[in-house]
Design an enzyme around this catalytic site. Structure first.
Site, short mmCIF file in Angstrom:
data_model
loop_
_atom_site.label_atom_id
_atom_site.label_comp_id
_atom_site.label_asym_id
_atom_site.label_seq_id
_atom_site.Cartn_x
_atom_site.Cartn_y
_atom_site.Cartn_z
N ILE A 95 0.82 -1.22 0.00
CA ILE A 95 0.00 0.00 0.00
C ILE A 95 0.84 1.26 0.00
O ILE A 95 0.31 2.35 -0.08
CB ILE A 95 -1.01 0.05 1.18
N GLY B 35 4.52 1.38 -1.38
CA GLY B 35 5.84 1.26 -2.00
C GLY B 35 6.70 0.20 -1.34
O GLY B 35 7.92 0.20 -1.51
N ARG C 2 4.23 -2.00 9.50
CA ARG C 2 5.06 -3.16 9.80
C ARG C 2 5.78 -3.76 8.61
O ARG C 2 6.73 -4.51 8.79
CB ARG C 2 4.20 -4.26 10.45
N GLY D 36 9.02 1.70 11.22
CA GLY D 36 7.81 2.02 10.47
C GLY D 36 7.70 3.53 10.34
O GLY D 36 8.12 4.28 11.22
N GLY E 84 4.73 4.99 8.30
CA GLY E 84 3.50 5.42 7.62
C GLY E 84 2.44 6.04 8.50
O GLY E 84 1.52 6.67 7.99
N GLU E 85 2.51 5.84 9.80
CA GLU E 85 1.39 6.28 10.64
C GLU E 85 1.67 7.55 11.43
O GLU E 85 0.81 8.41 11.59
CB GLU E 85 1.01 5.14 11.59
#
Lengths: 759, 288
Positions: A481, A483, A523, A710, A712-713
């Protein structure tokens, strides 16, 4: 910056899926079709809260072209068992009721029946022939109202968990939780200044461009195939297995390319229904949601309320902090109240903390994960309160945060003690940024806020195969989702010492690779990346063995360097290095195919911290906010593919700004959603925002061979307060309720400025 | 789905005949940017679609002794590229160019925007301010109607059965005239006006000698606000005159609370946009 001299890690090659996506060749959820397929459509409740007295499907079944109709009767009852899904937990008893309403319809848009027909037009007509007898009940939408004693109760069996003595009366409060560190009462006694405020937020949708879509084919022998747009095809398999009593290995799920998920595609809506319809008809069944269905029946992230109290000394040191959070779970228990509580003060080293959380049901769609679930809501309250503290103390907001920043060794309120983290470095990077050092332009003001997310590890499997010509396939099982395929290929190329172009990463279906937990929790690059690295290591071990066999030496006497097997030293003997291509060509003579595998439960996810800075202007006459400049700094660990790390930061910021300024669910008095589309559910458009600037602070995660964290969040956590803080400093008006939309901001400004109100 | 007939006549007479024969089930297709969406949403299901894009009179722009005649089906993009029209009526052109997105502009027309009869239609307040005359043709022949008389309510027009909007005529006007259109949307594009305001002015020797004001999204139909025009005309567009015109706009508002804005907000913004649009129109008029 990372000091490791990498050849591929940190470079920016084209993504392996890029060409297919820009040319339209990539296949998304709705692009899968099978010969003879039927079209499935869902009948949805027009009522926010109603008992389902009866459902008469006979007229629909009699319509020519209709092959099957299903209702809750077609799905077996489920036990009261909680299972993880992504970063959230769901109860199977509730999941089966969410995919198909059983005793009651609990929100407008709740599925009550589904049909499969030869054409979409017939399926739609069939829906109109299904007669549902409802007994409409009073409903409740708002969280605070749902918590009142006299609120309509959604579930008669629901008793508030975490309260002693155990309540005897049903309530919409599914759970009360608390996490406590130190002694807040004693802490507040030391405080020289106390800030206490309440904040609220509205639910927001993840806003993925691609609606939910699936194609299911149940064969006569019991085997089931599913194609689906999902963040976790293993979860689709698991849910369909449990909800339909099918042995897991009989189900094969293939993930499509995915047009956005952001957490919202970690749960199932259509898949079990499509499988059931396929079982009943013996035909493949395709189901695609409309945008309206996506809004009425999927997602969203919760809305909530946050009460914050912070006590500090005059020098800015925080001595006590308290926070009470109530989150809307939607129609069934299970909001991200845990993460909302745990993240609330995670950025700060505070001796005395008390956090209380409530999980509350109301007549809205069941919430799903959305980027750092829960964290933006508590950060909105905490980071706004900190800004008030900085203003009252006359302190620079970054200095205030530096004074209280969590660092290695800080014990969190929820238990763990931080290992190496980069919050201080990130604050300093923001403070030293060109943006923060630049003077604020006339007419603009600056806002700052921070944010935290744990990131997760969990289960991953991966494989690496050498082809006959020495090129490499890397196989993993997480839908890409953001890359991740490019990042996995870069790590494999680095580990193996071959060109990135020689490594082709693919995402295998559930029957072609071992189990993988969902794509979520930031993750994949971390945990599945580790599985890929280990699979490549396993393959290198095999390659060294083949070279040893070729040379007639011990495997320990062979080293792997720059994509070649070499003798470990001159005492081993004089042998020309053997390339991957040479070893592949001779594989048949040295022991057959050369593959590597890895499977592990990955621990040691490195938490991430973000510090955001915005310059914005407020049009006092209209309440319109214009963002002029925005910078996001974040400790990202090692940026494997920096472009996609930057993209994650930029995307999170944009979604956070939408959450701050315009996004909200608007319900009418009957509990019906009034804005189920992108026209009136206002996400930012490209022209609303400047290019989001990013600062990648590379504080390596000690638990990963390449230092991955990680990413993204974290970036969706700070923007709400970043924007709110700048608005407060621009106008002198502290907004406490999201979104800060033009009508609301204008009304707040008018209320604070009597001249305007008198006009 | 029902069977839908499609015709693409070469003349207005043929188009009108097809509409008349359809007995109320005909729908005109210009750009289709409203019609096709409504069909997909199941809001309308026409018996016959009459595509008017093959009709020369409806797809061309002519200069008529200082004024302009704009075919009702001319796309926004074509209008936006008409340099002389844009110089003469910048407010009308900018309003038409705000309909939808860049892609939509390649299809959407002012005629369609008018006939869709949304009170929030972007082109209509500017056309009202411009004093545009609409030429309508139906089974009983042609008639000319002031644009503000077309809307009857949300989604409803005063067009008679079988009537088609053929073109808009913008009048010739003296030197020192210009116009402007502003709308408020929460985003920067791809949105529907919370309030829209068109102002057309003539300024001679610093005095406003003529004014018209159109106001959108604050009532069931787009409004011609004559009291605001009166407050501007004869003034030097000083703060007092602007505030009086803004007050007239606020007084004219009969808005609703809905998902796009509150009554209080729409009423306030009507005044804000009047002042700003008048300022822009005045600056444009003075520049000539």
């Amino acid at each position: 910056m990372s000091s490791q001299p990498y050849k591929w890690i940190g470079t920016r090659p084209n993504r392996p899926d890029g060409a297919d996506k820009v040319t339209g060749r990539a296949r998304f959820g709705a692009d899968f079709n099978m010969p003879g397929q039927l079209i499935g459509k869902v009948l949805r409740s027009p009522h926010a809260h109603a008992v389902i007295r009866s459902i008469d499907t006979s007229a629909a079944e009699a319509l020519p072209g209709v092959k099957a109709v299903v209702t809750a009767k077609d799905f077996p009852e489920q036990p009261n068992v909680i299972v993880p899904t992504g970063e959230m937990q769901v109860n199977l008893r509730d999941v089966t009721r969410n995919i198909m309403a059983r005793e009651k319809a609990l929100y407008e848009g709740h599925a009550v029946a589904a049909v499969a027909a030869t054409t979409e037009a017939i399926a739609r007509e069939a829906l109109s022939l299904i007669r549902v007898e409802y007994e409409v009940l009073p409903h409740v939408i708002d969280v605070e109202e749902a918590m009142r004693d006299d609120a309509p109760v959604l579930h008669d069996h629901l008793r508030t968990e975490g309260v002693k003595p155990e309540p005897q009366k049903a309530s919409n409060i599914a759970k009360r939780m608390e996490n406590i560190k130190g002694d807040v009462a004693a802490g507040f006694k030391q405080a020289e200044i106390v800030i206490e405020r309440s904040f609220t937020t509205q639910p927001v949708h993840q806003g993925y461009i691609e609606p939910h879509a699936t194609l299911a084919s149940a064969a006569e022998d019991g085997q089931v195939q599913i194609w689906s747009t999902t963040q976790g095809h293993f979860q689709v398999r698991g849910f369909c297995s449990r909800l339909l009593n099918i042995e897991t290995s009989q189900i094969r799920v293939t993930p499509s390319e995915i047009g956005g998920g952001f957490g919202g595609k970690t749960v199932v809506y259509l898949e079990p229904v499509a499988v059931r319809l396929s079982q009943k008809t013996g035909k493949p069944v395709k189901m695609v949601m409309s945008r309206e269905e996506v809004f009425r029946a999927s997602g969203p992230a919760p809305g909530g309320s946050v009460k914050v109290k912070i006590g500090a000394r005059r020098d800015g040191r925080i001595v006590a902090a308290e926070c009470t959070i109530a989150l809307q779970a939607g129609a069934f228990p299970g909001s991200p109240i845990g993460p909302a509580c745990w993240t609330s003060f995670a950025c700060y080293d505070i001796d005395n903390i008390q956090v209380i959380g409530y999980d509350v049901v109301s007549n809205r769609p069941k919430v799903a994960a959305y980027r750092a679930p829960g964290a933006p809501i508590s950060a909105w309250g905490v980071e706004s309160a900190l800004d008030i503290l900085a203003q009252e103390l006359g302190m620079d907001p970054i200095d205030l945060r530096l004074k209280n920043a969590a660092k290695k060794g800080t014990k969190t309120s929820y238990g763990p003690t931080f290992d190496t983290i980069g919050f201080v470095e990130t604050l300093e990077a923001a403070k030293n940024s060109a943006h923060y050092k630049s003077p604020v332009k006339p007419g603009y003001t600056r806002g700052v806020a921070a944010g935290f997310w744990f990131n997760v590890g969990a289960d991953s499997s991966a494989a690496a195969h050498v082809a006959e010509d020495g090129t490499v396939t890397v196989i993993s099982g997480n839908p890409d989702i953001g890359g991740s395929r490019a990042s996995l290929a870069l790590m494999a190329a680095e580990e193996l010492g071959v060109d990135y172009e020689k490594v082709r990463p693919v995402i295998a279906d559930t029957s072609s690779i071992g189990f993988n937990f969902v794509t979520g929790g930031s993750r994949v690059t971390f945990a599945t990346g580790l599985a890929v690295v280990n699979a490549v290591k396993d393959m290198i071990r095999e390659l060294k063995g083949r070279a040893a066999k070729t040379w007639g030496v011990d495997p320990e006497a062979v080293v792997w360097e720059n994509g070649m097997a070499r003798p470990a030293g001159s005492n081993v003997g004089e042998f020309d290095p053997l390339s991957l291509a040479q070893l592949a060509a001779s594989a048949g003579k040295t022991g057959g195919p050369i593959n590597g595998h890895a499977q592990l439960n990955v621990q040691g996810a490195g938490p991430g911290f973000g510090v955001h800075v915005v310059d914005l202007a407020v049009d006092r006459d209209t309440g319109i906010v214009t963002i002029d400049r925005y910078t996001a700094a974040q400790d990202v660990g090692t940026a494997i593919h920096p472009s996609y790390v930057e993209g994650q930061l930029q995307g999170g910021v944009v979604q956070g700004i939408g959450w701050a300024l315009n996004e909200e669910y608007i319900y009418n008095s009957k509990g019906k959603l009034d804005n189920p589309g992108f026209l009136d559910y206002r996400m930012p458009v490209a022209s609303d925002l400047p290019m989001i600037e990013t600062i990648l602070v590379e504080v390596a995660n000690p638990s990963h061979p390449y230092g991955v964290r990680g990413v993204g969040e974290v970036p969706i956590v700070p923007p709400l307060a970043t924007v709110g803080n700048a608005i407060a400093r621009a106008t002198g008006v502290r907004m406490t309720d999201l979104p800060m939309s033009p009508p609301k901001l204008s009304a707040a400004l008018d209320a604070a400025t009597p001249r305007m109100a008198a006009e | 789905m029902n069977n839908i007939q499609y015709v693409a006549p070469q003349s207005i007479d043929e188009a009108v005949a097809a509409m008349a024969a359809a007995n109320g089930t005909g729908r005109v297709l210009a750009g289709g940017t409203d019609l096709l969406i409504q069909m997909r949403a199941g809001v309308v299901s026409p018996g016959i679609i009459v595509d008017v894009k093959k009709i020369v009179e409806m797809t061309t722009i002519d200069e008529t002794s200082g004024g302009y005649r704009i075919g009702a089906a001319v796309s926004g993009a074509v209008i936006g590229e008409h340099a002389r029209l844009k110089k003469a009526w910048p407010g009308v052109v900018e309003a038409i160019n705000l309909i939808g997105s860049k892609q939509i502009q390649g299809r959407a027309s002012a005629g369609g925007n008018l006939c869709n009869a949304s009170p929030a239609a972007d082109s209509v307040p500017a056309l009202v301010a411009a004093g545009a005359i609409v030429t309508v043709q139906g089974p009983k022949g042609r008639r000319d109607v002031p644009v503000e008389k077309i809307h009857a309510g949300p989604g409803r027009t005063t067009l008679q059965p079988g009537e088609i909007v053929v073109s808009f005529t913008l009048p010739a006007r003296p030197a020192g005239s210009s116009d402007a259109y502003l709308r408020l949307i929460p985003r920067t594009e791809m949105d529907i006006a919370v309030v829209g305001c068109g102002v057309s002015l003539t300024i001679q020797n610093g005095t406003c000698t003529a004014a018209r004001v159109g106001l959108g999204a604050v009532a069931p139909t787009v409004l011609l606000v004559e009291d605001a025009a009166k407050a501007l005309a004869g003034s030097r567009l000083d703060d007092k005159a602007l505030e009086a015109a803004a007050a007239a706009c606020r007084a004219a508002c009969k808005p609703i609370n809905d998902k796009r804005g509150t009554i209080a907000y729409r009423t306030k913004i009507a005044g804000v946009l009047l002042k700003r649009a008048a300022g822009i129109a005045a600056e444009r008029a003075g520049r000539k």
